[in-house]
Design a protein around this motif. Structure first.
Motif, PDB file in Angstrom:
ATOM      1  N   HIS A  52       0.975  -1.153  -0.013  1.00  0.00           N
ATOM      2  CA  HIS A  52      -0.239   0.073   0.019  1.00  0.00           C
ATOM      3  C   HIS A  52       0.714   1.181  -0.140  1.00  0.00           C
ATOM      4  O   HIS A  52       0.549   2.346  -0.787  1.00  0.00           O
ATOM      5  N   ARG A  53       2.016   1.032   0.877  1.00  0.00           N
ATOM      6  CA  ARG A  53       2.833   2.519   0.719  1.00  0.00           C
ATOM      7  C   ARG A  53       3.558   2.693  -0.759  1.00  0.00           C
ATOM      8  O   ARG A  53       3.712   3.681  -1.072  1.00  0.00           O
ATOM      9  N   LYS A  54       4.032   1.501  -1.318  1.00  0.00           N
ATOM     10  CA  LYS A  54       4.414   1.566  -2.593  1.00  0.00           C
ATOM     11  C   LYS A  54       3.227   2.408  -3.667  1.00  0.00           C
ATOM     12  O   LYS A  54       3.702   3.192  -4.290  1.00  0.00           O
ATOM     13  N   PHE A  55       2.274   1.894  -3.455  1.00  0.00           N
ATOM     14  CA  PHE A  55       1.056   2.359  -4.306  1.00  0.00           C
ATOM     15  C   PHE A  55       0.869   3.767  -4.029  1.00  0.00           C
ATOM     16  O   PHE A  55       0.675   4.601  -4.911  1.00  0.00           O
ATOM     17  N   LEU A  56       0.976   4.481  -2.556  1.00  0.00           N
ATOM     18  CA  LEU A  56       0.842   5.548  -2.505  1.00  0.00           C
ATOM     19  C   LEU A  56       1.919   6.409  -3.000  1.00  0.00           C
ATOM     20  O   LEU A  56       1.933   7.653  -3.533  1.00  0.00           O
ATOM     21  N   GLU A  57       3.303   5.784  -3.093  1.00  0.00           N
ATOM     22  CA  GLU A  57       4.441   6.603  -3.735  1.00  0.00           C
ATOM     23  C   GLU A  57       4.098   6.621  -4.956  1.00  0.00           C
ATOM     24  O   GLU A  57       4.537   7.753  -5.820  1.00  0.00           O
ATOM     25  N   LEU A  58       3.455   5.659  -5.675  1.00  0.00           N
ATOM     26  CA  LEU A  58       3.274   5.813  -7.139  1.00  0.00           C
ATOM     27  C   LEU A  58       2.393   6.778  -7.656  1.00  0.00           C
ATOM     28  O   LEU A  58       2.594   7.538  -8.574  1.00  0.00           O
ATOM     29  N   LEU A  59       1.534   7.152  -6.469  1.00  0.00           N
ATOM     30  CA  LEU A  59       0.412   8.172  -7.018  1.00  0.00           C
ATOM     31  C   LEU A  59       1.292   9.276  -7.192  1.00  0.00           C
ATOM     32  O   LEU A  59       0.736  10.278  -7.907  1.00  0.00           O
ATOM     33  N   ASP A  60       2.372   9.489  -6.624  1.00  0.00           N
ATOM     34  CA  ASP A  60       3.019  11.073  -6.367  1.00  0.00           C
ATOM     35  C   ASP A  60       3.915  11.044  -7.829  1.00  0.00           C
ATOM     36  O   ASP A  60       4.375  12.342  -7.845  1.00  0.00           O
ATOM     37  N   GLU A  61       3.771  10.017  -8.630  1.00  0.00           N
ATOM     38  CA  GLU A  61       4.297  10.250  -9.824  1.00  0.00           C
ATOM     39  C   GLU A  61       3.570  10.800 -10.780  1.00  0.00           C
ATOM     40  O   GLU A  61       3.923  11.161 -11.961  1.00  0.00           O
ATOM     41  N   ARG A  62       2.518  11.142 -10.256  1.00  0.00           N
ATOM     42  CA  ARG A  62       1.450  11.876 -11.273  1.00  0.00           C
ATOM     43  C   ARG A  62       2.250  13.137 -11.880  1.00  0.00           C
ATOM     44  O   ARG A  62       2.664  14.078 -11.103  1.00  0.00           O
ATOM     45  N   GLU A  63       1.934  13.731 -13.336  1.00  0.00           N
ATOM     46  CA  GLU A  63       2.627  14.951 -13.761  1.00  0.00           C
ATOM     47  C   GLU A  63       1.792  16.076 -13.290  1.00  0.00           C
ATOM     48  O   GLU A  63       0.445  16.191 -13.365  1.00  0.00           O
ATOM     49  N   PRO A  64       2.482  16.958 -12.475  1.00  0.00           N
ATOM     50  CA  PRO A  64       1.958  18.201 -12.216  1.00  0.00           C
ATOM     51  C   PRO A  64       1.443  19.066 -13.501  1.00  0.00           C
ATOM     52  O   PRO A  64       1.977  19.081 -14.377  1.00  0.00           O
ATOM     53  N   MET A  65       0.264  19.671 -13.384  1.00  0.00           N
ATOM     54  CA  MET A  65      -0.264  20.290 -14.424  1.00  0.00           C
ATOM     55  C   MET A  65      -0.230  21.665 -14.660  1.00  0.00           C
ATOM     56  O   MET A  65      -0.118  22.798 -15.258  1.00  0.00           O
ATOM     57  N   LEU A  66       0.082  22.373 -13.221  1.00  0.00           N
ATOM     58  CA  LEU A  66       0.027  23.886 -12.805  1.00  0.00           C
ATOM     59  C   LEU A  66       1.414  24.336 -13.243  1.00  0.00           C
ATOM     60  O   LEU A  66       2.614  23.968 -12.959  1.00  0.00           O
ATOM     61  N   ASP A  67       1.371  25.636 -13.919  1.00  0.00           N
ATOM     62  CA  ASP A  67       2.491  26.275 -13.930  1.00  0.00           C
ATOM     63  C   ASP A  67       2.211  28.000 -13.875  1.00  0.00           C
ATOM     64  O   ASP A  67       1.091  28.142 -13.595  1.00  0.00           O
ATOM     65  N   SER A  68       3.635  28.415 -13.325  1.00  0.00           N
ATOM     66  CA  SER A  68       3.263  29.773 -12.737  1.00  0.00           C
ATOM     67  C   SER A  68       2.771  30.868 -13.853  1.00  0.00           C
ATOM     68  O   SER A  68       1.826  31.646 -13.315  1.00  0.00           O
ATOM     69  N   SER A  69       2.858  30.565 -14.981  1.00  0.00           N
ATOM     70  CA  SER A  69       2.243  31.488 -15.970  1.00  0.00           C
ATOM     71  C   SER A  69       0.506  31.430 -15.954  1.00  0.00           C
ATOM     72  O   SER A  69      -0.209  32.573 -15.951  1.00  0.00           O
ATOM     73  N   MET A  70       0.073  30.462 -15.486  1.00  0.00           N
ATOM     74  CA  MET A  70      -1.331  30.056 -15.474  1.00  0.00           C
ATOM     75  C   MET A  70      -1.843  30.935 -14.201  1.00  0.00           C
ATOM     76  O   MET A  70      -2.812  31.726 -14.334  1.00  0.00           O
ATOM     77  N   LEU A  71      -0.998  31.131 -13.180  1.00  0.00           N
ATOM     78  CA  LEU A  71      -1.726  31.724 -12.036  1.00  0.00           C
ATOM     79  C   LEU A  71      -1.267  33.053 -12.382  1.00  0.00           C
ATOM     80  O   LEU A  71      -2.401  34.117 -11.943  1.00  0.00           O
ATOM     81  N   VAL A  72      -0.311  33.860 -13.024  1.00  0.00           N
ATOM     82  CA  VAL A  72      -0.102  35.229 -13.263  1.00  0.00           C
ATOM     83  C   VAL A  72      -1.431  35.704 -14.264  1.00  0.00           C
ATOM     84  O   VAL A  72      -2.187  36.520 -14.342  1.00  0.00           O
ATOM     85  N   GLN A  73      -1.974  34.725 -15.100  1.00  0.00           N
ATOM     86  CA  GLN A  73      -2.762  34.854 -16.049  1.00  0.00           C
ATOM     87  C   GLN A  73      -4.245  34.949 -15.168  1.00  0.00           C
ATOM     88  O   GLN A  73      -4.918  35.952 -15.629  1.00  0.00           O
ATOM     89  N   CYS A  74      -4.383  34.092 -14.392  1.00  0.00           N
ATOM     90  CA  CYS A  74      -5.615  34.186 -13.517  1.00  0.00           C
ATOM     91  C   CYS A  74      -5.936  35.182 -12.667  1.00  0.00           C
ATOM     92  O   CYS A  74      -6.959  35.902 -12.567  1.00  0.00           O
ATOM     93  N   ARG A  75      -4.559  35.600 -12.100  1.00  0.00           N
ATOM     94  CA  ARG A  75      -4.820  36.982 -11.283  1.00  0.00           C
ATOM     95  C   ARG A  75      -5.192  38.202 -12.357  1.00  0.00           C
ATOM     96  O   ARG A  75      -5.917  38.954 -11.725  1.00  0.00           O
ATOM     97  N   SER A  76      -4.736  38.122 -13.327  1.00  0.00           N
ATOM     98  CA  SER A  76      -4.990  39.523 -14.425  1.00  0.00           C
ATOM     99  C   SER A  76      -6.539  39.326 -14.705  1.00  0.00           C
ATOM    100  O   SER A  76      -7.243  40.195 -14.765  1.00  0.00           O
ATOM    101  N   GLN A  77      -6.924  38.054 -15.030  1.00  0.00           N
ATOM    102  CA  GLN A  77      -8.414  37.971 -15.498  1.00  0.00           C
ATOM    103  C   GLN A  77      -9.249  38.446 -14.174  1.00  0.00           C
ATOM    104  O   GLN A  77     -10.176  39.084 -14.313  1.00  0.00           O
ATOM    105  N   LEU A  78      -8.744  37.874 -12.924  1.00  0.00           N
ATOM    106  CA  LEU A  78      -9.641  38.192 -11.860  1.00  0.00           C
ATOM    107  C   LEU A  78      -9.759  39.612 -11.514  1.00  0.00           C
ATOM    108  O   LEU A  78     -10.645  40.390 -11.176  1.00  0.00           O
ATOM    109  N   ASN A  79      -8.648  40.209 -11.862  1.00  0.00           N
ATOM    110  CA  ASN A  79      -8.486  41.798 -11.498  1.00  0.00           C
ATOM    111  C   ASN A  79      -9.386  42.512 -12.596  1.00  0.00           C
ATOM    112  O   ASN A  79     -10.335  43.254 -11.939  1.00  0.00           O
ATOM    113  N   THR A  80      -9.411  42.062 -13.780  1.00  0.00           N
ATOM    114  CA  THR A  80     -10.320  42.594 -14.649  1.00  0.00           C
ATOM    115  C   THR A  80     -11.958  42.483 -14.305  1.00  0.00           C
ATOM    116  O   THR A  80     -12.425  43.404 -14.287  1.00  0.00           O
TER     117      THR A  80
END
Lengths: 204, 318
Positions: free
Chosen positions: B43-71
């Motif tokens: 089970h612990r190995k399974f949990l470690e495997l789950l952490d191999e998931r590719e992260p999708m968030l990049d910083s440009s998304m956050l900057v873009q979101c903040r700008s859109q929210l501002n507007t």
């Protein structure tokens, strides 16, 4: 008011007096509202992105959630922590979207990425030019297994699993957010974990 | 604890989501059971495997979101400001009625109710039955939506309900309050149709009928604001229509020159040129020569060239 940031600042320079900020924002202080947003918005975007696996939808959720906060901040009465209130808004919006997807049966194996549409099954971690082809293949299959497992969860299971495993939130808090008991959230997590284990059986 | 029970608890145990008593029971079972220890390791190995998931968030998304929210928040604030401006006029009506009430009506009669009666706003209201309301004949629907449901300290439930009541206001176009509401309608950020119709009324009926000079300034300022800032090209065109009678005004001509340089809609730019052409103005030559070099639309270019010819100026700046 907001200004698009040149760089992404996650932390705050000064110690955060959250209650003070909330009260100031409730009284119309835009700077206070901005600081509140900046404190939590990276987490909000991460949760939305990971739950929905779609950057475009996550951007919509980010905007919807913070606009709801902006419009309804005066109804926040400090009965729970601000982040529980905020995450409740975010998870509810995400749950609605996941449920609509289920109804429309639009869940596909493709996901949007900043580089365009990528098939979850073939999605692979960037490992550089000298990566071992076997390792690449293994990663590709693992990513596909995780994606298929997540796609097989109900919206509620997926939300509880995401918040517990990837966000590290406690089940009691997750229960509060999705409007259920800690025990029900625990059962939900158990079912989600079993399904995920099954989809990754060949790797364990 | 047997193996079946331990197996069920292992996922929660790994997440630290079991009580201390249960934790002790699980650990005690694991100490004596190699099969469950193997299951724990898997089970612990399974949990470690789950952490191999590719992260999708990049910083440009956050900057873009903040700008859109501002507007979005700016727009929201602007809508709120225009709404509050729209109600300032009615607040004055209510104030007047409050004074009136001191003479004619017993002091404790609610001022709001008097205002409704005096203005002919029938007070019947409709509240959906789900909120425990009673259906009644109505001229003023009450739109309600539940915004939050929270438990409160007394074990009861606290429900926040947003209510929006619609008032039907009718009156002569000469009525200053009606005119003020129409001016507010021009800046109503939430509904382009309302902005369009407000300008149409101001253009077709209010301005031709004549208003006081102070009100003319107010109408002109509202139209100029719509011309400069309204996101809808149809509204900007209608604002230009409304401004035709002010085409000789220096402020309006400056705004028209700004439209030529900045408006993204070629129809709006062409309309602005037509209005500029109605008055001979040599000071425009420089702007027109500059704009014609950058203009993408051949139709607009032709129109500017024609206007420059009327002004006896060349197309180039040389």
């Amino acid at each position: 008011m907001y200004h698009a940031a040149e760089t992404v600042n996650v932390g705050l320079a000064a110690p955060l007096d959250e209650s003070g900020l909330i009260r100031a924002a409730q009284n119309g202080d835009q700077d206070a509202f901005e600081r509140l947003v900046r404190e939590y918005d990276q987490s909000v975007l991460r949760i939305a992105t990971n739950l929905l696996r779609s950057p475009d939808e996550a951007r919509d959720v980010y905007q919807d959630a913070f606009l709801k906060v902006y419009r309804n901040l005066n109804s926040f009465r400090f009965d729970c922590s601000f982040h529980t209130w905020l995450y409740r808004i975010v998870t509810n919006i995400c749950l609605d979207r996941l449920r609509r997807r289920k109804v429309r049966k639009e869940e596909s194996t493709s996901v949007e990425t900043p580089d365009g549409m990528v098939d979850r099954v073939t999605q692979v971690r960037e490992e550089g030019a000298h990566a071992n082809p076997e390792r690449q293949m293994w990663n590709r299959e693992l990513s596909g297994g995780i994606a298929r497992g997540l796609a097989g969860l109900t919206p509620r299971e997926r939300t509880v699993f995401e918040l517990r495993h990837y966000e590290g939130l406690r089940l009691r808090e997750i229960g509060d957010m999705i409007g259920t008991t800690e025990e029900a959230a625990k059962n939900c997590l158990f079912r989600a974990t079993q399904k995920m284990r099954l989809s990754l059986e060949t790797f364990v | 604890m047997n193996c079946l029970e331990a197996g069920k608890e292992i996922p929660n145990y790994c997440y630290g989501e079991v009580s201390s008593e249960l934790e002790e029971l699980v650990e005690s079972h694991l100490a004596d059971c190699p099969a469950c220890r193997t299951e724990l390791a898997r089970h612990r190995k399974f949990l470690e495997l789950l952490d191999e998931r590719e992260p999708m968030l990049d910083s440009s998304m956050l900057v873009q979101c903040r700008s859109q929210l501002n507007t979005a928040i700016r727009q929201q604030a602007s809508v709120e400001a225009s709404h509050s401006a729209g109600w300032r006029g009615w607040h004055r009506v209510l104030e007047t009625l409050r004074d009136f009430s001191r003479v004619q009506i017993p002091f404790k009669v609610p001022v709001g109710a008097m205002a409704l009666v005096a203005l002919g706003f029938v007070g019947a209201r409709y509240t959906p039955e789900k909120f425990g309301g009673v259906r009644a004949a109505t001229m003023e629907p009450l739109f309600s939506s539940v915004r939050s449901v929270e438990p409160n300290a007394g074990g009861q439930v606290q429900i926040a309900v947003d209510e929006t009541r619609r008032h039907i206001v009718s009156g002569s176009i000469q009525d200053p309050q009606i005119q003020e509401l129409l001016v507010s309608g021009v800046t109503d950020g939430s509904n382009a149709g309302v902005r369009l119709k407000s300008i149409q009324f101001l253009h077709d009926q209010v301005l031709p009928a004549g208003v006081g000079s102070a009100d003319v300034d107010q109408v002109r300022a509202a139209l100029l604001g719509a011309l400069r800032n309204d996101p809808s090209a149809a509204v900007r065109l209608k604002a230009l229509d409304g401004l035709k009678q002010f085409a000789s005004d220096a402020t309006v001509r400056t705004a028209l020159a700004g439209v030529l340089q900045k408006d993204e809609d070629s129809t709006v730019r062409m309309q602005a040129i037509e209005m500029l052409a109605t008055h001979h103005d040599d000071s425009l030559v420089g702007v027109l020569q500059n704009v014609v070099q950058k203009e993408d639309s051949p139709l607009v270019r032709a129109q500017i060239t024609q206007l420059l010819a009327q002004l006896k100026a060349s197309v180039g700046t040389y």
